[in-house]
Design an enzyme around this catalytic site. Structure first.
Site, PDB file in Angstrom:
ATOM      1  N   ARG A  46       0.855  -1.202   0.000  1.00 47.14           N
ATOM      2  CA  ARG A  46       0.000   0.000   0.000  1.00 47.14           C
ATOM      3  C   ARG A  46       0.882   1.241   0.000  1.00 47.14           C
ATOM      4  O   ARG A  46       0.638   2.219  -0.705  1.00 47.14           O
ATOM      5  CB  ARG A  46      -0.923   0.001   1.229  1.00 47.14           C
ATOM      6  CG  ARG A  46      -1.961  -1.115   1.209  1.00 47.14           C
ATOM      7  CD  ARG A  46      -3.038  -0.901   2.258  1.00 47.14           C
ATOM      8  NE  ARG A  46      -2.602  -1.059   3.636  1.00 47.14           N
ATOM      9  CZ  ARG A  46      -2.643  -2.204   4.331  1.00 47.14           C
ATOM     10  NH1 ARG A  46      -3.084  -3.307   3.763  1.00 47.14           N
ATOM     11  NH2 ARG A  46      -2.254  -2.254   5.589  1.00 47.14           N
ATOM     12  N   LYS A 136     -12.353  14.756   4.614  1.00 45.19           N
ATOM     13  CA  LYS A 136     -13.455  14.282   3.770  1.00 45.19           C
ATOM     14  C   LYS A 136     -14.383  13.368   4.557  1.00 45.19           C
ATOM     15  O   LYS A 136     -13.942  12.570   5.383  1.00 45.19           O
ATOM     16  CB  LYS A 136     -12.895  13.508   2.578  1.00 45.19           C
ATOM     17  CG  LYS A 136     -13.986  12.848   1.731  1.00 45.19           C
ATOM     18  CD  LYS A 136     -13.425  11.927   0.667  1.00 45.19           C
ATOM     19  CE  LYS A 136     -13.953  10.516   0.867  1.00 45.19           C
ATOM     20  NZ  LYS A 136     -13.580   9.603  -0.240  1.00 45.19           N
ATOM     21  N   GLU A 179     -19.263  15.521   1.113  1.00 44.79           N
ATOM     22  CA  GLU A 179     -19.494  14.630  -0.029  1.00 44.79           C
ATOM     23  C   GLU A 179     -20.782  13.809   0.107  1.00 44.79           C
ATOM     24  O   GLU A 179     -20.780  12.739   0.715  1.00 44.79           O
ATOM     25  CB  GLU A 179     -18.297  13.674  -0.199  1.00 44.79           C
ATOM     26  CG  GLU A 179     -18.498  12.716  -1.385  1.00 44.79           C
ATOM     27  CD  GLU A 179     -17.321  11.749  -1.609  1.00 44.79           C
ATOM     28  OE1 GLU A 179     -16.407  11.709  -0.771  1.00 44.79           O
ATOM     29  OE2 GLU A 179     -17.347  11.037  -2.611  1.00 44.79           O
ATOM     30  N   LYS A 221     -18.302  18.150  -2.595  1.00 43.48           N
ATOM     31  CA  LYS A 221     -17.874  17.066  -3.505  1.00 43.48           C
ATOM     32  C   LYS A 221     -19.105  16.253  -3.915  1.00 43.48           C
ATOM     33  O   LYS A 221     -19.478  15.289  -3.242  1.00 43.48           O
ATOM     34  CB  LYS A 221     -16.839  16.180  -2.808  1.00 43.48           C
ATOM     35  CG  LYS A 221     -16.400  14.968  -3.637  1.00 43.48           C
ATOM     36  CD  LYS A 221     -15.107  14.372  -3.119  1.00 43.48           C
ATOM     37  CE  LYS A 221     -14.767  13.086  -3.839  1.00 43.48           C
ATOM     38  NZ  LYS A 221     -13.388  12.650  -3.591  1.00 43.48           N
TER      39      LYS A 221
END
Ligand code: 13P
Length: 345
Positions: A46, A136, A179, A221
């Protein structure tokens, strides 16, 4: 809250020709992405994958910020440099996904609520200390015309969570990306997407107002207004662009500095073409319109990388190609012919 500071960060996130790389896949999502190229999802893999993206020279011309996952915000590159430092040195702002994913919404017919508010002020203070300057939170909404989804219950519950999250961010000096994602799953037409997006955004901005979120210090978003993936009729690029701008003009106050779209499963080319058409056809909008793409920026470099150090340079070229074309789209200068500019080595 220092609103001037929040506004400065938000404006930098959507500076002309710049957008955001969403590289905040949760552990289970990144596992799916890596397994698609037959790479096991170890911490090292990752790291290597994300380090490949973050060290792509020149990305800072197109990318203002990167949304990170908790693990990545704390991770160091192979040579020991914190990944956050690599981004900061390039002038790319580190951000952090702070929601804890979705759970079933009790009392609903299979709808979802995003979790993660408990203890969030404390986590937010730590994230700020670790270098995150924006965050976010993603709400997930599904369309099902037959059962009237998304229900008002689901919309209000998710909008309230988004607004409370946004308030917590701003109190910690972090710009919230708000979002509310309406998924593309389903056979609905673009008109249904329009109506549901309109209802959703009205509900979200009502809750943002109720919770005293400063609009100058946030980024929206949203999904684009687009037919469902299984729909029989495909709207044209211009229809998607016009419908999306129309709904945003109805719902999003001009005080919001910028709107950065998710790609939501659109092809790389369509995600660029739609954004490009919005900016080309509607040049004088009250907010910046740009990208905050995950898949539409990463699908190409992920495939080119394939888990091999020898492929890093070529994968970075693929990433820069998509970033550049989306940057042009954010300026209304996208042209499908530019897709030919990239040839894999
Ligand atoms: P996609 O662009 O792949 O939809 O991802 C953006 C994102 O951050 C979703 O939360």
């Amino acid at each position: 809250m220092n609103l001037t500071e929040l506004n400065t960060i938000a404006k930098a996130m959507v500076a002309p020709g710049k957008g955001i790389l969403a590289a905040d896949e949760s552990t289970s999502t990144i596992e799916k992405r890596l397994s698609s190229i037959n790479v096991p999802s170890t911490e090292e893999n990752r790291r290597d994958y994300r380090e490949m993206l973050f060290t792509a020279a020149g990305a800072e011309q197109y990318v203002s910020g990167v949304i990170l996952y908790d693990e990545t915000l704390r991770q160091k590159a192979k040579d020991g440099t914190p990944l956050v430092e690599i981004l900061n040195k390039r002038g790319i702002i580190p951000g952090i996904k702070v929601d804890k994913g979705v759970q079933a919404l009790p009392g609903s017919d299979g709808e979802k609520i995003t979790e993660g508010l408990d203890g969030l002020p404390k986590r937010m203070a730590e994230y700020h200390q670790l270098g995150a300057r924006f965050a976010k939170w993603r709400a997930v909404l599904s369309i099902d015309a037959a059962t009237g989804k998304p229900s008002r219950q689901c919309l209000v519950a998710n909008a309230e969570a988004l607004a409370r999250y946004a308030g917590i961010c701003q109190a910690a000096g972090i710009v919230p990306i708000v979002e509310p994602e309406i998924l593309m799953d389903g056979a609905h037409g673009i008109e249904t997407s329009f109506k549901v997006t309109e209802r959703t955004l009205h509900t979200v901005f009502e809750q943002l107002a109720l919770h005293n979120v400063a609009l100058e210090g946030m980024i929206l978003k949203p999904n684009m207004v687009i037919q469902g993936e299984q729909a029989k009729t495909q709207a044209s690029v211009d229809e998607v662009a016009d419908a999306t701008v129309k709904v945003l003009l109805r719902c999003v106050p001009g005080a919001v500095p910028g709107i950065a779209f998710l790609s939501g499963g659109q092809s790389d080319e369509l995600a660029s073409a739609h954004l490009g058409a919005m900016n080309a056809r509607h040049p004088n909008l009250p907010w910046a319109l740009t990208f905050s793409y995950g898949r539409a920026l990463q699908a190409l470099p992920l495939k080119l990388w394939g888990g091999k150090a020898a492929n890093v340079a070529n994968a970075q070229k693929g990433y820069l190609h998509r970033a550049r074309l989306n940057s042009l789209a954010a300026q209304g200068k996208y042209d499908a012919k530019l897709e030919q500019d990239f040839k894999a080595a």
